[in-house]
Design an enzyme around this catalytic site. Sequence first.
Site, PDB file in Angstrom:
ATOM      1  N   ARG A  79       0.851  -1.181   0.000  1.00  0.00           N
ATOM      2  CA  ARG A  79       0.000   0.000   0.000  1.00  0.00           C
ATOM      3  C   ARG A  79       0.892   1.239   0.000  1.00  0.00           C
ATOM      4  O   ARG A  79       1.954   1.258   0.637  1.00  0.00           O
ATOM      5  CB  ARG A  79      -0.910   0.021   1.231  1.00  0.00           C
ATOM      6  CG  ARG A  79      -2.151  -0.855   1.106  1.00  0.00           C
ATOM      7  CD  ARG A  79      -3.152  -0.241   0.147  1.00  0.00           C
ATOM      8  NE  ARG A  79      -4.460  -0.860   0.176  1.00  0.00           N
ATOM      9  CZ  ARG A  79      -4.887  -1.755  -0.701  1.00  0.00           C
ATOM     10  NH1 ARG A  79      -4.089  -2.150  -1.668  1.00  0.00           N
ATOM     11  NH2 ARG A  79      -6.107  -2.251  -0.612  1.00  0.00           N
ATOM     12  N   GLU A  99      -3.667   8.209  -5.141  1.00  0.00           N
ATOM     13  CA  GLU A  99      -3.792   7.576  -6.452  1.00  0.00           C
ATOM     14  C   GLU A  99      -4.990   8.162  -7.194  1.00  0.00           C
ATOM     15  O   GLU A  99      -6.055   8.295  -6.595  1.00  0.00           O
ATOM     16  CB  GLU A  99      -3.946   6.058  -6.293  1.00  0.00           C
ATOM     17  CG  GLU A  99      -2.726   5.419  -5.651  1.00  0.00           C
ATOM     18  CD  GLU A  99      -2.837   3.906  -5.490  1.00  0.00           C
ATOM     19  OE1 GLU A  99      -3.881   3.331  -5.891  1.00  0.00           O
ATOM     20  OE2 GLU A  99      -1.897   3.294  -4.962  1.00  0.00           O
ATOM     21  N   HIS A 112      -0.910   0.790  -9.885  1.00  0.00           N
ATOM     22  CA  HIS A 112      -1.626  -0.134  -8.993  1.00  0.00           C
ATOM     23  C   HIS A 112      -2.205  -1.304  -9.798  1.00  0.00           C
ATOM     24  O   HIS A 112      -3.383  -1.654  -9.679  1.00  0.00           O
ATOM     25  CB  HIS A 112      -2.737   0.587  -8.239  1.00  0.00           C
ATOM     26  CG  HIS A 112      -3.108  -0.084  -6.945  1.00  0.00           C
ATOM     27  ND1 HIS A 112      -3.508   0.610  -5.832  1.00  0.00           N
ATOM     28  CD2 HIS A 112      -3.144  -1.405  -6.588  1.00  0.00           C
ATOM     29  CE1 HIS A 112      -3.784  -0.227  -4.847  1.00  0.00           C
ATOM     30  NE2 HIS A 112      -3.568  -1.463  -5.281  1.00  0.00           N
TER      31      HIS A 112
END
Length: 328
Positions: free
Chosen positions: A232, A261, A280
Amino acid sequence: MADRLVVLYRDHLPPNRARIESLAETVYATEEELPLFLPGADALLAWWPLSAAVAAAWPGDPAKAPRWVHVAAAGVDPFLFPALTGNPEVVLTNARGVYDRPIAEYVLGLILSLAKDFPGTWEHQRRREWRPSDSERIGDRTVLIWGTGSIGRATARLLRAVGMRVSGAGRTPRTGDPDFGVVHGPAALREALGEADYVVLAAPLTPATRGMVDAPVLAAMKRGARLVNVGRGPLVDEQALVDALAQGRLAGAALDVFTHEPLPVESPLWEMPGVIVSPHTAGEVTDWRGDLGELFLDNLIRRSEGRPLRNVVDKALGYVVDDPARPR
């Protein structure tokens, strides 16, 4: 009577909707619609797992809260809010296992890209420049995998298979681990960081792990080492990482997750030498949504039959407790 199920979605719906709908009275809700449908539901499938809308829409009356929440991701940090974690009647499950091999392969690819300077090769190709250069070996290089859950274990097995020397970092130190060999506890972490050529972050985001890679940790890493983050974004103090890279303490980093993000366009990480930025996507492979849907369907069937659910999250810890002796 079938459960009343709410599916929170954004851009995509589960691919096996007809089978899910045959087992539960199903309503599909966007983030904006969730407050209308969540109260009184028996179960929630968070098909969009990064949403903060669940905490905002959670019923104030515990009697109207869902008794089961399934998160279509390995990380459950957006769901660790007090009204959910403090209600013993609510079972939280996740998608542990779906992403293990894909992320392990991605980590191997990132390490190879850093060691072989594939980004530099592609840039030279784009410019039509012929620039032969030496690259690094990855065999016999030392890797510390910080996070010993199922993703970390799959990564350890794959990196060992290509000849890398692997150890783990976790809450409980031990030796003789089937995948990591040695797992370093907090007391031995600084020494392990100082010996690792690559540090791979595969830990969940919890109050205990948020910001765990800060300036002192980066300073403890071996000079010229590289950081790989597939856990993360908030595990890392990004400004401290930028400083360590700019000062040349680290040779590079491969980052698939970020504090914010999408990564803001003004972030210096986009253009720093030796840094790979990906959006991601480490766990996203062909048919990955199908795998997520099948795992949820299996748990839905288990619930309808009164059997134990898979991947029950320890809400105090924020992840599924991993048993290193589990059958593989």
